[in-house]
Design a protein around this motif. Structure first.
Motif, PDB file in Angstrom:
ATOM      1  N   GLY A  18       8.126  17.874   8.316  1.00 53.16           N
ATOM      2  CA  GLY A  18       8.542  17.960   6.926  1.00 53.16           C
ATOM      3  C   GLY A  18       9.215  16.721   6.383  1.00 53.16           C
ATOM      4  N   LEU A  19       9.190  15.626   7.131  1.00 51.91           N
ATOM      5  CA  LEU A  19       9.802  14.380   6.668  1.00 51.91           C
ATOM      6  C   LEU A  19       8.850  13.559   5.809  1.00 51.91           C
ATOM      7  CD1 LEU A  19      11.599  13.335   9.981  1.00 51.91           C
ATOM      8  CD2 LEU A  19      12.534  14.614   8.044  1.00 51.91           C
ATOM      9  N   LEU A  20       7.565  13.843   5.924  1.00 50.78           N
ATOM     10  CA  LEU A  20       6.547  13.229   5.079  1.00 50.78           C
ATOM     11  C   LEU A  20       5.945  14.328   4.202  1.00 50.78           C
ATOM     12  CD1 LEU A  20       4.542  10.996   4.191  1.00 50.78           C
ATOM     13  CD2 LEU A  20       3.129  11.638   6.164  1.00 50.78           C
ATOM     14  N   THR A  45       1.860   9.203  -6.534  1.00 48.82           N
ATOM     15  CA  THR A  45       2.231  10.556  -6.082  1.00 48.82           C
ATOM     16  C   THR A  45       1.262  11.116  -5.045  1.00 48.82           C
ATOM     17  OG1 THR A  45       1.051  11.689  -7.882  1.00 48.82           O
ATOM     18  CG2 THR A  45       3.334  11.035  -8.304  1.00 48.82           C
ATOM     19  N   ILE A  46       0.818  10.260  -4.134  1.00 48.36           N
ATOM     20  CA  ILE A  46      -0.003  10.726  -3.018  1.00 48.36           C
ATOM     21  C   ILE A  46       0.882  11.275  -1.916  1.00 48.36           C
ATOM     22  CG2 ILE A  46      -1.577   9.999  -1.168  1.00 48.36           C
ATOM     23  CD1 ILE A  46      -2.845   8.064  -3.132  1.00 48.36           C
ATOM     24  N   ARG A  47       1.969  10.563  -1.644  1.00 47.44           N
ATOM     25  CA  ARG A  47       2.873  11.016  -0.597  1.00 47.44           C
ATOM     26  C   ARG A  47       4.228  10.326  -0.753  1.00 47.44           C
ATOM     27  NH1 ARG A  47       4.876   7.046   0.701  1.00 47.44           N
ATOM     28  NH2 ARG A  47       4.194   5.367   2.072  1.00 47.44           N
ATOM     29  N   TRP A 103      -6.665  16.602   4.223  1.00 46.31           N
ATOM     30  CA  TRP A 103      -7.911  15.981   4.672  1.00 46.31           C
ATOM     31  C   TRP A 103      -8.267  14.774   3.809  1.00 46.31           C
ATOM     32  CZ3 TRP A 103     -11.916  15.485   1.277  1.00 46.31           C
ATOM     33  CH2 TRP A 103     -11.904  16.312   0.148  1.00 46.31           C
ATOM     34  N   LEU A 104      -7.970  14.878   2.488  1.00 48.26           N
ATOM     35  CA  LEU A 104      -8.228  13.768   1.581  1.00 48.26           C
ATOM     36  C   LEU A 104      -7.253  12.624   1.857  1.00 48.26           C
ATOM     37  CD1 LEU A 104      -9.722  12.571  -0.831  1.00 48.26           C
ATOM     38  CD2 LEU A 104      -8.136  13.801  -2.338  1.00 48.26           C
ATOM     39  N   TYR A 105      -6.004  12.990   2.116  1.00 52.04           N
ATOM     40  CA  TYR A 105      -4.995  11.986   2.473  1.00 52.04           C
ATOM     41  C   TYR A 105      -5.422  11.221   3.726  1.00 52.04           C
ATOM     42  CZ  TYR A 105      -0.600  10.140   4.375  1.00 52.04           C
ATOM     43  OH  TYR A 105       0.357   9.322   4.892  1.00 52.04           O
ATOM     44  N   THR A 106      -5.960  11.938   4.717  1.00 50.13           N
ATOM     45  CA  THR A 106      -6.401  11.309   5.960  1.00 50.13           C
ATOM     46  C   THR A 106      -7.504  10.293   5.703  1.00 50.13           C
ATOM     47  OG1 THR A 106      -5.832  13.280   7.249  1.00 50.13           O
ATOM     48  CG2 THR A 106      -7.387  11.734   8.240  1.00 50.13           C
ATOM     49  N   VAL A 151       0.838  -1.205   0.000  1.00 45.91           N
ATOM     50  CA  VAL A 151       0.000   0.000   0.000  1.00 45.91           C
ATOM     51  C   VAL A 151       0.873   1.257   0.000  1.00 45.91           C
ATOM     52  CG1 VAL A 151      -1.611   1.365   1.386  1.00 45.91           C
ATOM     53  CG2 VAL A 151      -2.015  -1.078   1.048  1.00 45.91           C
ATOM     54  N   MET A 152       1.933   1.258   0.796  1.00 44.64           N
ATOM     55  CA  MET A 152       2.822   2.421   0.847  1.00 44.64           C
ATOM     56  C   MET A 152       3.502   2.651  -0.501  1.00 44.64           C
ATOM     57  SD  MET A 152       4.455   1.808   4.643  1.00 44.64           S
ATOM     58  CE  MET A 152       5.319   3.369   4.768  1.00 44.64           C
ATOM     59  N   TYR A 153       3.871   1.559  -1.174  1.00 47.42           N
ATOM     60  CA  TYR A 153       4.488   1.686  -2.495  1.00 47.42           C
ATOM     61  C   TYR A 153       3.506   2.273  -3.501  1.00 47.42           C
ATOM     62  CZ  TYR A 153       6.483   0.269  -6.983  1.00 47.42           C
ATOM     63  OH  TYR A 153       6.962   0.264  -8.269  1.00 47.42           O
ATOM     64  N   ILE A 154       2.257   1.798  -3.476  1.00 47.23           N
ATOM     65  CA  ILE A 154       1.235   2.320  -4.390  1.00 47.23           C
ATOM     66  C   ILE A 154       0.985   3.802  -4.140  1.00 47.23           C
ATOM     67  CG2 ILE A 154      -1.215   2.188  -4.999  1.00 47.23           C
ATOM     68  CD1 ILE A 154      -1.037  -0.834  -4.483  1.00 47.23           C
TER      69      ILE A 154
END
Length: 229
Positions: free
Chosen positions: A191-193, A129-131, A200-203, A121-124
């Motif tokens: 600032g590391l992430l 380009t979400i985070r 809010w969408l990311y959350t 999931v983190m790779y996707i």
């Protein structure tokens, strides 16, 4: 692969070279080799089959080099042979431990599969380009992201394991997705992430995916427990 830069995949599927490289490694290390491990473990195949699989994978390496989608830096084919053979032997041993019902094998199996889900999931989220994480350990920001994602993924998956092992009711296990989300908050504020969509969408996306991973890990654990004879 990440720390030692032992080899490089270049299937040319993704536009970002390092994510493209990681995708090639995921197909090999997260799908093909584990699938062979399951086959060997479930059917308790004889040693000659393990040798056959190890030699076949070396042949695949030669083919990929010939197709110019795989390049080695310091990695050698004998390392692949030894590593695959060891992994397949470990798979047979691991299945026996699960059948006996040892608690350590159940816990580690749950942890490893949870990490596989979290890491995927983190790779996707990175590829879409979400985070991404920007720690500064490597000069290449994409390599830096994969490196730190792998480490923090181990921690996050352990939270899922703890939630499942400590609580019987799903509503209490739901604490785990929020704890996993909470790990990223200080990283974001320092600032590391780097989040490239509205926070809010990311959350919302994060909580939904984390809840799905919890459900999947819970299901996986029920399957793991059924191996006991």
């Amino acid at each position: 692969m990440v720390i030692g830069n032992s080899y490089i995949y270049s299937p040319e599927i993704l536009s970002t070279p390092y994510y493209d490289h990681t995708l090639g490694a995921i197909v090999s290390n997260l799908f093909v080799i584990p699938a062979l491990g399951v086959l060997v473990a479930v059917y308790q195949l004889r040693f000659r089959w393990l040798l056959f699989f190890a030699v076949t994978l070396i042949g695949v390496e030669w083919l990929f080099e010939w197709l110019h989608i795989y390049h080695v830096n310091w990695w050698r084919k004998v390392y692949t042979f030894i590593a695959v053979l060891f992994f397949l032997l470990l798979s047979k041993f691991w299945m026996r431990a699960l059948q006996i019902g040892t608690s350590w094998s159940r816990t580690l199996s749950l942890w490893m599969q949870a990490w596989g889900g979290v890491g995927t999931v983190m790779y996707i989220m990175s590829v879409t380009t979400i985070r991404y994480y920007e720690i500064g350990f490597f000069e290449n920001v994409y390599r830096d992201n994969i490196f730190f994602s792998s480490i923090i993924g181990v921690i996050k998956s352990l939270i899922f394991v703890a939630g499942i092992m400590l609580f019987q009711k799903f509503r209490w296990r739901l604490i785990a997705p929020f704890l996993v989300y909470g790990i990223d908050l200080p990283l974001y504020f320092f600032g590391l992430l780097v989040v490239e969509i509205p926070f809010w969408l990311y959350t919302i996306i994060y909580i939904i995916l984390a809840t799905f991973l919890l459900w999947w890990s819970q299901y996986a654990y029920s399957v793991i427990c059924k191996f006991k004879r």
